[in-house]
Design a protein around this motif. Structure first.
Motif, PDB file in Angstrom:
ATOM      1  N   ARG A 107       0.868  -1.184   0.000  1.00 41.91           N
ATOM      2  CA  ARG A 107       0.000   0.000   0.000  1.00 41.91           C
ATOM      3  C   ARG A 107       0.897   1.224   0.000  1.00 41.91           C
ATOM      4  O   ARG A 107       1.698   1.409   0.906  1.00 41.91           O
ATOM      5  N   ILE A 123       1.207   5.421  -0.626  1.00 41.00           N
ATOM      6  CA  ILE A 123       0.536   6.715  -0.721  1.00 41.00           C
ATOM      7  C   ILE A 123       1.447   7.638  -1.524  1.00 41.00           C
ATOM      8  O   ILE A 123       2.652   7.693  -1.282  1.00 41.00           O
ATOM      9  N   ASP A 183      -1.945   5.085  -4.202  1.00 40.57           N
ATOM     10  CA  ASP A 183      -3.098   5.962  -4.071  1.00 40.57           C
ATOM     11  C   ASP A 183      -2.620   7.408  -4.010  1.00 40.57           C
ATOM     12  O   ASP A 183      -1.734   7.739  -3.229  1.00 40.57           O
ATOM     13  N   ILE A 241      -2.765  11.371  -3.367  1.00 40.51           N
ATOM     14  CA  ILE A 241      -3.358  12.469  -2.605  1.00 40.51           C
ATOM     15  C   ILE A 241      -2.869  13.750  -3.244  1.00 40.51           C
ATOM     16  O   ILE A 241      -1.674  13.952  -3.426  1.00 40.51           O
ATOM     17  N   GLY A 294       5.462  21.553  -1.699  1.00 39.50           N
ATOM     18  CA  GLY A 294       5.893  22.229  -0.474  1.00 39.50           C
ATOM     19  C   GLY A 294       4.898  22.082   0.658  1.00 39.50           C
ATOM     20  O   GLY A 294       5.221  22.331   1.822  1.00 39.50           O
ATOM     21  N   ARG A 295       3.654  21.681   0.332  1.00 43.08           N
ATOM     22  CA  ARG A 295       2.639  21.494   1.367  1.00 43.08           C
ATOM     23  C   ARG A 295       2.851  20.170   2.104  1.00 43.08           C
ATOM     24  O   ARG A 295       2.289  19.952   3.187  1.00 43.08           O
ATOM     25  N   ASP A 350       3.887  18.029   4.483  1.00 44.76           N
ATOM     26  CA  ASP A 350       4.518  18.066   5.789  1.00 44.76           C
ATOM     27  C   ASP A 350       5.123  16.678   6.060  1.00 44.76           C
ATOM     28  O   ASP A 350       4.429  15.668   5.935  1.00 44.76           O
ATOM     29  N   LEU A 394       2.969  14.225   7.747  1.00 49.61           N
ATOM     30  CA  LEU A 394       1.961  13.438   7.036  1.00 49.61           C
ATOM     31  C   LEU A 394       2.568  12.119   6.559  1.00 49.61           C
ATOM     32  O   LEU A 394       1.904  11.076   6.544  1.00 49.61           O
ATOM     33  N   GLN A 416       0.417   4.533  10.058  1.00 50.59           N
ATOM     34  CA  GLN A 416      -0.904   3.947   9.896  1.00 50.59           C
ATOM     35  C   GLN A 416      -0.897   2.735   8.983  1.00 50.59           C
ATOM     36  O   GLN A 416      -1.946   2.198   8.678  1.00 50.59           O
ATOM     37  N   ARG A 425      13.678  19.178   2.449  1.00 48.57           N
ATOM     38  CA  ARG A 425      13.055  18.402   3.525  1.00 48.57           C
ATOM     39  C   ARG A 425      13.178  16.897   3.302  1.00 48.57           C
ATOM     40  O   ARG A 425      13.428  16.142   4.230  1.00 48.57           O
ATOM     41  N   GLY A 440       0.822  26.503   0.595  1.00 48.36           N
ATOM     42  CA  GLY A 440       0.771  25.649   1.769  1.00 48.36           C
ATOM     43  C   GLY A 440       2.133  25.294   2.336  1.00 48.36           C
ATOM     44  O   GLY A 440       2.228  24.500   3.272  1.00 48.36           O
ATOM     45  N   ALA A 477       2.399  25.995   5.962  1.00 48.32           N
ATOM     46  CA  ALA A 477       1.638  25.071   6.805  1.00 48.32           C
ATOM     47  C   ALA A 477       2.468  23.827   7.099  1.00 48.32           C
ATOM     48  O   ALA A 477       2.425  23.280   8.201  1.00 48.32           O
ATOM     49  N   ALA A 478       3.241  23.398   6.101  1.00 48.50           N
ATOM     50  CA  ALA A 478       4.083  22.227   6.316  1.00 48.50           C
ATOM     51  C   ALA A 478       5.266  22.583   7.203  1.00 48.50           C
ATOM     52  O   ALA A 478       5.733  21.765   7.993  1.00 48.50           O
ATOM     53  N   GLN A 515      -2.624  26.611   8.992  1.00 52.14           N
ATOM     54  CA  GLN A 515      -3.377  25.635   8.220  1.00 52.14           C
ATOM     55  C   GLN A 515      -3.716  26.235   6.877  1.00 52.14           C
ATOM     56  O   GLN A 515      -3.931  27.438   6.767  1.00 52.14           O
ATOM     57  N   PHE A 566      -6.892  22.338   2.421  1.00 57.30           N
ATOM     58  CA  PHE A 566      -5.881  21.281   2.537  1.00 57.30           C
ATOM     59  C   PHE A 566      -5.335  21.239   3.959  1.00 57.30           C
ATOM     60  O   PHE A 566      -4.130  21.160   4.163  1.00 57.30           O
ATOM     61  N   ASN A 567      -6.206  21.371   4.935  1.00 52.97           N
ATOM     62  CA  ASN A 567      -5.673  21.401   6.291  1.00 52.97           C
ATOM     63  C   ASN A 567      -5.311  19.990   6.754  1.00 52.97           C
ATOM     64  O   ASN A 567      -5.657  18.985   6.119  1.00 52.97           O
ATOM     65  N   ASP A 568      -4.582  19.935   7.860  1.00 51.45           N
ATOM     66  CA  ASP A 568      -4.055  18.655   8.324  1.00 51.45           C
ATOM     67  C   ASP A 568      -5.167  17.615   8.494  1.00 51.45           C
ATOM     68  O   ASP A 568      -5.022  16.460   8.124  1.00 51.45           O
ATOM     69  N   VAL A 572      -6.358  16.306   5.039  1.00 50.32           N
ATOM     70  CA  VAL A 572      -5.413  15.393   4.391  1.00 50.32           C
ATOM     71  C   VAL A 572      -5.344  14.089   5.181  1.00 50.32           C
ATOM     72  O   VAL A 572      -5.310  12.997   4.607  1.00 50.32           O
ATOM     73  N   ARG A 573      -5.357  14.195   6.505  1.00 55.46           N
ATOM     74  CA  ARG A 573      -5.297  12.976   7.304  1.00 55.46           C
ATOM     75  C   ARG A 573      -6.556  12.136   7.145  1.00 55.46           C
ATOM     76  O   ARG A 573      -6.507  10.901   7.226  1.00 55.46           O
ATOM     77  N   GLU A 587      -8.040  11.655   4.448  1.00 56.29           N
ATOM     78  CA  GLU A 587      -7.806  10.825   3.261  1.00 56.29           C
ATOM     79  C   GLU A 587      -6.902   9.651   3.598  1.00 56.29           C
ATOM     80  O   GLU A 587      -7.174   8.508   3.236  1.00 56.29           O
ATOM     81  N   ILE A 588      -5.808   9.961   4.310  1.00 54.16           N
ATOM     82  CA  ILE A 588      -4.858   8.894   4.661  1.00 54.16           C
ATOM     83  C   ILE A 588      -5.572   7.815   5.477  1.00 54.16           C
ATOM     84  O   ILE A 588      -5.388   6.624   5.254  1.00 54.16           O
ATOM     85  N   ASP A 589      -6.412   8.260   6.415  1.00 59.57           N
ATOM     86  CA  ASP A 589      -7.127   7.320   7.278  1.00 59.57           C
ATOM     87  C   ASP A 589      -7.850   6.261   6.459  1.00 59.57           C
ATOM     88  O   ASP A 589      -7.787   5.072   6.767  1.00 59.57           O
ATOM     89  N   LEU A 605      -7.497   5.621   3.100  1.00 61.23           N
ATOM     90  CA  LEU A 605      -6.654   4.897   2.147  1.00 61.23           C
ATOM     91  C   LEU A 605      -5.907   3.762   2.834  1.00 61.23           C
ATOM     92  O   LEU A 605      -5.638   2.728   2.231  1.00 61.23           O
ATOM     93  N   LEU A 606      -5.558   3.955   4.105  1.00 63.94           N
ATOM     94  CA  LEU A 606      -4.821   2.919   4.810  1.00 63.94           C
ATOM     95  C   LEU A 606      -5.705   2.143   5.773  1.00 63.94           C
ATOM     96  O   LEU A 606      -5.232   1.342   6.560  1.00 63.94           O
TER      97      LEU A 606
END
Lengths: 439, 330, 171, 687
Positions: C22, C24, C51, C53, C59-60, C62, C65, C72, C99, D641, D644-645, D653, D657-659, D662-663, D665-667, D669-670
């Motif tokens: 999996r 991302i 997948d 995103i 640059g956004r 982080d 993430l 996860q 980064r 952004g 924000a990173a 934020q 596209f706030n944390d 985005v999270r 989506e990750i939640d 997808l995984l």
């Protein structure tokens, strides 16, 4: 999309980078613009380029957002696959006659899924790849085309009906005919761009030999979405190990009627040569030049970089290119920096840095003068570089003489400003209230 | 500041105070002495009922206390062994208010850096490969030991350091390695006066909610980092942000409250007060920040700069590895 | 918020045979996302393991993430942005450029193999590069096997105490 | 002392409707549905929390497809819409408009790409369906957290400020004035016209420069909407796009229109200094006019030279001259700013190619002043038209320099860029000289002849035909300029001619003209004030040479002409008009509209570390010193952004596209492979 209205503020002829920029600048200022492009997609030459000098950033990355912006702009009406047949002065404005060529399908319903192209049995050399790749008789011009709609090339179509059978939206219409549309506009911007001088113009350079390449075709070969996906020479698919660029192959030469400097060839050749050094390990790339004209911002530095990274530059006058065995090429050159010594070299591939000639002529369409070189005459070149000999008709980009992308974009902005002021002075109003000029 | 029942409903009489150490260096215990003469004021109002560092307390003694007997227990050190977890559970039961005291209890602290190594690697380093070691029999700690008097059960080393909050409910956290005396005294005063906020493991006391940069006297010039320097190899320019000069200072990602002690002494902030703002992973927060202010326009330069940072993981997570998103070596 | 962070055992552990990586991928909208579109319009085939995103700029992205994605259960993470010089926001990708190698070093310290974290520039025209990248990353992640961070941490006892002996606390 | 960190782990934002998500999955006429089981995607999406409606449709982008979306939004009171179809670059705008037509904020819409990213790239139908389902469910989870956003509309004060009164500035002002906009043009010298006024004749039209310029100046001066301020310097600038407040100081001119006979005043002045207008070829008085017909047509007083002796005042009877005039200050309010600060000709270092040592070594600019009939020599060169004079042109002086070969400039760098205009200018001058002095011998020492423009090559050809001799030198071995040992000639140029096999050559000359390069006019104060980006060549740096060639990164500030790089007059005029066009777009719309995905700082959380200030490429974040907080300027933020990173305390934020989004989506997808749990909505299937 509704049909073309009968009145706009401005007509922009040509959907290349200059035309799009002029249309966007006018649209942003509140004018209603009709952007007419004669091929099925906007984007012009730029969208097919690989990377652009001197920053080496990706050409389509810069061009495609502009294309999308032009297509989605609320005040720009995009009309592709349409020729401007005639423009006639009408008061301070103009009456325009357009010839909308049929795509043989309903543009509204086509969803650009490309199923028809996959089904089509006919293969035709692809103009976008300068004949190096193939397309079908029904095709979407290229991956980044806007609009993403198919077009049927009626000259090659055998009407087998396979496309019709696979089309999920049933949009094909083999009986479509071209349409003549009349539109009134307040001002005209000519941004018709250029084409490359035909390869056979100087027969001594062997322009018709398979491994003597058009520089635009070289752009496509170098592009990641190009016909081969890598740099190969066309004749036998071999990876070229030695490549020569002949500069001023089609410019600065009175004998072929192109006495002017084409302005971009030095830089595109240097750029392609440098990239070749990146793409092919230890490739020998030599530029035979008259003068290296790296005059733009950051260009001289780019020239130095290319030389530092192993691109050879030789001041030399190439006399002729002939084919040796195995499709290799023999290049005979007078080395000007060595007292005119004549030398002969063998190369895997030769690229002719062909000059730029106008892609369109006003003759019989608009009553504006052209210079002897065929580009639009600009009588007030110093202070009003976009003025033509006809008030209300302006010129931008390469239609007014060869230039690189930044200069073309800047000049298109200037043409838009001049057109805006012309519209303002004569208080032109396009009919719909939404289109009212803002100031 | 809200007052809640944590201390106000305590039994009349003197406050019963406890201090316990788990996986820690002892610095926290000493930091309590940093309150100086206030100690005398403290003893006026509070009895110390548990403090193994200064007095002898048997586990049995503590176990015999009624539940909730200790009004406030300051627990320092992370949880590294089965013994520490058990005592944490015991102390939790015996305490009305349990405070994770110091960086180790709160975020794992320096010992948690061992989370990047396996138990085997740690044992090898400590009992076998250490050059100053004499261990001819290659003896290692055991969890069971048979003696003539009977079998012994010995504490087991956990595969990684846990935070106190990973094993028991924690009411408050006091950050710092160690917490600064003045802040500790403020907290104790508040505890004595019954002025503590609603209990919540995420509530930190004894600190401010700004960053160390904010209380640092050094000026920021919005300059990108051109080169990383190590503190022992270069002398920083006074009054100019250490990070901008290329010293890896964690001030930006570290909660304030210490008074920017280290930058004042020409030293980089190491981040002992834990993450700032809403960030949960202090190390990554610093990584993002420092990764965003390097002066590189080519990849070669970027890699060169990144290569100049000595031990980024150990530096960014010096005190907070047990609190990080990834928590430990896989 | 609960004081004791409880980690549920991983919800659905697949059998080793059924394991599929999996991955991302964080893609900037202007170049890399369009590059992925280009792969689609060119009908280039690649595995279904990645997948996407979408973010406005690389640059956004982080580093947090990315850490969260691994924590996860991601087996791999990709970050793609415009080539240097092409950034829609002047220099957002410069930050990515500094980064990501730093993050890569840190991830390796945590035992996450470099194969699992890929940072590449993909332009709007490089559909083939994107497809190739997806194939390559999927394959290399497959080679290094499942990461299963939640499972590993659960088994290591992170966030919950281990089996306790009735020792010392008998009151 | 106490802090509750989780205070901002915010729950529902006030004013945001509870999520009721509708999911629309497109077949795309088989393009999607041939590979992806769209019905299953819709059914699995229906198991997600807050989903109240799901459907599929053959063509969602078609009119009926869009109508269906609108209808279902109303029917089910949907507050979030997810459409799974083709790439958002194609139809995101289409669906946003549909959502808006149904009365919902357009940013409550989420687009999922299951065509280009799924059905067209994945062959395995099962895998493609699973991926499409994951992406759709991730989008649903993200959509639940979307909040309504508004396009930012920044009002633009309907006035422009043009800084610089050379040809580019004049052109920009004229264009904006003609377009009906209020313009203030400021020039820091006392006279308009800039560098073009110093030229005598221009290529490629061989027109006299000043009549051309005068026409333009007249248009600008007469223009009712244009205000001109000469002797004006920018002191301070505040504000952002749409609302710039520029404080300027205007030097006292000391002279006004009542001065009827300026000649008398000038003649009476006893103080002299070198004339900068004539490049030190002549001297001028402390009260002076650079050339007849200059604008303003009244003299100015150079206060550095003036001793306030009062002789000029006496000579004109006291009318029109005020030696006690004081500078004044005023603040200009403008929505946009155009920088047209121009260039300076490269001034050769002392002794560089004999400059400053041999009087017969001059610059091309000085030659232009000499050839000017109104110039210091009234158009005469110091030779008789019948003498066989020998004149040399040396190209690339202060241009195309090589580090290590050429001496560094005071800033330590060499001028490594091409100055673009000098080749043609030198050829143009050479042709003119050959015509005027038919017996002259002209030699051109060059590296590459860069007569690139339309009509430029003709000068090169003409020069060749007129017998100009070309000597090509290597930049690695620049020519040396010496005195003639025999003392016969003023200067001798020694070099190796590459065109004759690198043979050494010695050319004695009566006059050597240095075709000097172009350097930006010193505007270091403006650079700091507007945080302008400056390139390695010291010229102002555009945002992107192709996407935004006349814009600075600072929104609302535009570039015109040679402040950006060497240009000829045509190119400078084009750039000025292009800049005017961009400025006119902003002003005519009265506002700029921008995507709402901007950054914002949670003031409760910001810890004042200032990391974001260094990170932002647009200088959109400033520090509120009083509160110790970072503040994002909405007008300047472009929504990348990056801050924000970078924010180490997660206080910044990015909207959209706030944390958490985005999270979310990750939640998914995984998360578990297939969503279990109760179906929360019937999956209605419309095909």
């Amino acid at each position: 999309m509704a049909d073309i209205r009968d009145r706009y503020d401005a007509l922009v002829i040509g959907g290349g980078i200059a035309g799009m920029q002029a249309a966007l600048d006018l649209g942003e200022q509140g004018f209603e613009v009709l952007l007419v492009e004669r091929t099925p997609s906007i984007g012009g030459v730029m969208v097919g380029l690989n990377k652009v000098f001197p920053t080496l950033d990706c050409s389509s990355c810069i061009c495609t957002p502009r294309m999308a912006e032009s297509a989605h702009h609320p005040r720009i009406r995009l009309q592709t696959y349409t020729e401007v047949r005639h423009v006639e002065a009408l008061g301070t404005g103009f009456r325009v006659e357009l010839d909308c060529k049929p795509r043989y399908l309903d543009e509204e319903t086509c969803i650009g899924c490309d199923e028809c192209e996959l089904a089509c049995p006919i293969e035709v050399p692809h103009e976008f790849d300068y004949g190096l790749g193939a397309r079908r008789a029904i095709y979407i011009p290229h991956g980044n085309a806007i609009p993403q709609k198919a077009v049927l090339d009626v000259e090659h179509c055998i009407f087998c009906g396979k496309c019709e059978r696979v089309c999920p939206t049933n949009c094909l219409d083999f009986t479509a005919e071209s349409r003549t549309v009349h539109v009134d506009v307040g001002a005209v911007i000519v941004a018709t761009g250029f084409e490359i001088l035909p390869m056979g113009t100087k027969p001594e350079y062997g322009g018709r030999l398979p491994n003597v390449m058009n520089p635009m075709a070289m752009e496509r070969i170098q592009s990641s979405n190009g016909p081969y996906g890598r740099v190969l020479r066309p004749a036998d698919g071999k990876i070229p190990r030695s490549i020569a660029y002949i500069q001023c192959a089609g410019s600065r030469d009175r004998s072929i009627g192109v006495p002017y400097c084409s302005r971009v060839c030095c830089m595109y050749a240097l750029k392609q040569a440098l990239l070749l050094r990146h793409y092919i390990h230890d490739v020998d790339v030599t530029l035979y030049y008259m003068d290296i004209r790296a005059f733009g911002k950051g260009y001289e530095q780019f020239y130095r970089r290319a030389v530092a990274e192993g691109v050879k530059v030789v001041k030399g006058k190439v006399a002729r290119v002939t084919e040796a065995e195995n499709f290799d090429l023999l290049l005979r050159v007078e080395l000007l920096d060595e007292g005119g010594r004549v030398d002969e070299h063998r190369y895997d591939l030769v690229v002719l840095s062909q000059g730029l000639i106008p892609a369109w002529h006003a003759d019989g369409i608009i009553d504006i003068e052209e210079d002897a070189d065929g580009f639009v005459h600009t009588p007030e070149i110093k202070l009003n570089p976009s003025f033509t000999t006809m008030p209300g008709v302006f010129v931008g980009g390469v239609a007014a003489g060869p230039k690189d992308i930044p200069d073309a974009i800047v000049e298109a902005g200037e043409a838009a400003m001049a057109a805006a002021n012309y519209l303002k002075r004569f208080r032109w109003r396009s009919r719909t209230p939404a289109a009212a000029v803002a100031v | 500041m809200t007052t809640n029942g944590a201390t106000s409903d305590r039994q009349p009489g003197k406050l019963r105070l406890g201090m316990y150490w788990a996986s820690s260096c002892g610095g926290c215990d000493i930091s309590l002495l940093e309150i100086g003469e206030h100690l005398l004021e403290l003893i006026e109002v509070a009895d110390i009922v548990l403090w193994p560092c200064v007095a002898d307390f048997k586990y049995r003694t503590v176990a015999d206390y009624p539940d909730g007997y200790i009004d406030v227990c300051l627990f320092n050190g992370g949880i590294r062994s089965s013994e520490q977890e058990q005592i944490a559970r015991l102390v939790r039961r015996k305490s009305r208010t349990l405070v994770a005291y110091g960086a180790c209890a709160m975020d794992g602290g320096i010992p948690a850096l061992a989370n990047l190594k396996s138990t085997r690697e740690i044992f090898d380093a400590v009992y076998h490969s250490n050059p100053s070691l004499q261990n001819p029999g290659h003896v290692e700690p055991q969890t069971h030991w048979a003696t003539p008097q009977g079998d012994l059960e010995l504490p087991r080393l956990y595969p990684q350091v846990l935070r106190l909050a990973d094993v028991v409910e924690v009411d408050y956290q006091i950050p710092g390695c160690p917490p600064v005396g003045t802040q500790v005294w403020k907290v104790l005063q508040a505890v004595v006066a019954g002025e503590v906020p609603a209990r919540n493991a995420a509530v930190r006391v004894g600190c401010d909610n700004r960053s160390v940069c904010d209380e640092c006297h050094r000026e920021k010039r919005k300059v990108r980092i051109k080169e990383f320097k190590r503190p022992h190899l270069a002398i920083p320019e006074p009054n100019w942000c250490l990070l901008e000069q290329g010293f890896v200072c964690l001030g930006a990602s570290t909660r304030s409250g210490c008074g920017a002690l280290c930058p004042k002494a020409e030293l980089t902030c190491r981040g002992c007060y834990g993450s700032a703002g809403l960030a949960t992973d202090q190390g990554t927060a610093m990584l993002s920040a420092i990764g965003s202010v390097m002066d590189a326009v080519t990849e070669e330069r970027a890699n060169e700069l990144v290569g100049q940072i000595a031990d980024p993981t150990g530096t960014f997570y010096r005190f907070s590895l047990a609190s990080s998103t990834l928590k430990a070596h896989r | 918020m609960s004081q004791v962070e409880t980690v549920q055992p991983p919800a659905e552990t697949e059998t080793p045979l059924a394991w599929e990586p999996r991955i991302i991928a964080f893609l900037c909208y202007w170049c890399s996302y369009t590059g992925a579109d280009n792969a689609g319009t060119s009908r280039l085939k690649y595995p279904a393991n990645v997948d996407i995103i979408r973010v406005m700029c690389s640059g956004r992205v982080d580093p947090d993430l990315i850490m969260i994605a691994f924590a996860q259960g991601a087996d791999g993470v990709m970050v793609c942005g415009c080539h240097i010089g092409d950034c829609h926001y002047i220099a957002g990708n410069h930050k990515t450029m500094t980064r990501m190698p730093l993050l890569s070093r840190v991830l390796q310290d945590f035992g996450i193999e470099p194969e699992r974290f890929v940072h590449e520039w993909v332009s709007a025209a490089e559909g083939d590069k994107f497809a190739r990248l997806v194939r390559q990353v999927t394959e290399q992640v497959r080679q290094v096997g499942p990461l299963d961070w939640p499972g590993r941490m659960y088994r290591r006892g992170v966030g919950h105490g281990e089996d306790l002996q009735p020792w010392g606390d008998q009151a | 002392m106490f802090d509750a960190t989780d205070s901002a782990a915010s729950g529902s934002t006030p004013g945001v409707q509870a999520p009721r998500v509708g999911v629309f999955v497109c077949h795309c006429g088989g393009n999607i549905s041939d590979v992806v089981d769209v019905k299953r995607v819709a059914e699995e999406a229906a198991r997600m929390p807050d989903v109240v409606f799901t459907t599929t449709h053959m063509f969602h982008c078609s009119d009926p497809g869009q109508a269906l979306i609108e209808q279902k939004i109303r029917e089910h009171a949907l507050t979030r819409v997810v459409v799974a179809a083709c790439s958002p670059t194609l139809h995101q705008i289409t669906f946003r408009r549909a959502v808006e037509r149904a009365g919902l904020n357009q940013y409550l819409f989420e687009h999922v790409n299951i065509r280009e990213h799924v059905s067209w790239v994945i062959e395995d139908k099962e895998a493609a369906t699973a991926k499409a389902s994951r992406l759709v469910r991730a989008a649903v989870n993200r959509a639940r957290l979307l909040v309504p956003l508004d396009k930012r509309r920044i009002p633009i004060h309907p006035a422009a400020l043009v800084i610089g009164g050379g040809v580019a500035g004049l052109m920009a002002a004229r264009d904006l004035g003609d377009r009906g906009m209020k313009v203030t043009l400021i020039e820091n010298r006392p006279f308009l016209g800039g560098r073009m006024a110093q030229l005598w004749n221009v290529f490629p039209t061989n027109e006299e420069a000043r009549p051309l310029l005068s026409d333009l100046v007249r248009d600008v001066v007469k223009h009712p909407l244009i205000t001109i301020l000469t002797g004006a310097h920018v002191v301070n600038s505040e504000g952002v796009v749409g609302d710039f407040k520029t404080k300027i100081k205007i030097d006292a001119r000391g002279v006004d229109e009542r001065l009827t006979y300026p000649g008398n005043a000038i003649a009476a002045c006893p103080e002299e200094t070198i004339s900068e207008f004539d490049f030190a070829l002549s001297r001028r008085k402390a009260i002076y006019m650079p050339y007849p017909g200059c604008f303003p047509p009244i003299p100015a007083i150079d206060w550095h030279t003036c001793t306030k002796c009062g002789k000029c005042v006496a000579a004109v009877g006291g009318k029109g001259i005020n030696l006690d005039a004081k500078p004044r200050e005023l603040t200009l309010h403008s929505g946009v700013i155009i920088l047209a600060t121009g260039y300076d000709p490269y001034e050769p270092l002392l002794g560089e190619y004999g400059y400053g040592i041999f009087p017969k070594v001059i610059t091309l600019q000085q030659l232009h002043r000499m050839l000017d009939p109104e110039g210091p020599t009234a158009g005469a060169l110091p030779f008789d038209s019948n003498t066989p004079v020998r004149i040399g042109f040396l190209h690339c002086v202060g241009a195309r320099q090589i580090d290590g070969v050429n001496a560094p400039q005071p800033d330590g760098k060499v001028k490594d860029y091409c100055a673009r205009t000098c080749c043609t200018a030198a050829m143009h001058a050479a042709v003119a000289l050959r015509e005027r002095f038919p017996k002259s011998h002209i030699t051109s020492f060059y590296q590459d002849m860069r007569t690139y423009g339309r009509g430029h090559e003709e000068y090169y050809e003409q020069a060749s035909q007129l017998g100009v001799l070309f000597v090509r030198y290597s930049p690695w071995h620049p020519p040396r300029v010496d005195k003639d040992r025999a003392g016969k000639w003023p200067v001798v140029v020694r070099t190796n001619d590459l065109l004759t096999d690198g043979l050494p050559i010695e050319v004695p000359l009566d006059l050597l003209v240095l075709a000097t390069g172009v350097v930006p006019h010193d505007i270091s104060e403006l650079v700091t004030m507007y945080s302008c980006a400056v390139g390695y060549d010291s010229f102002l740096l555009e945002v992107h040479p192709k996407l935004r060639p006349v814009e600075l990164a600072v929104s609302g500030v535009f570039l015109a002409g040679c402040c950006q790089g060497p240009m000829d007059i045509t190119e400078a005029c084009s750039a000025a008009s292009a800049a005017a066009s961009k400025a006119a777009a902003m002003i005519s719309q009265g506002q700029v509209e921008m995507d709402p995905f901007i950054a914002s700082v949670d003031e409760e959380v910001c810890t004042g570390c200032q990391t974001c200030l260094t990170v932002c490429p647009y200088d959109a974040i400033v520090r509120d010193e009083a509160r110790g907080l970072a503040i994002v300027s909405e007008a300047l933020c472009t929504g990348c952004g990056t801050c924000a990173a970078a924010c180490p305390s997660s206080a910044i934020q990015q909207a959209g596209f706030n944390d958490r989004q985005v999270r979310a989506e990750i939640d998914v997808l995984l998360g578990p492979v297939v969503g279990r749990g109760p179906v929360q909505a019937p999956a209605e299937v419309v095909t």
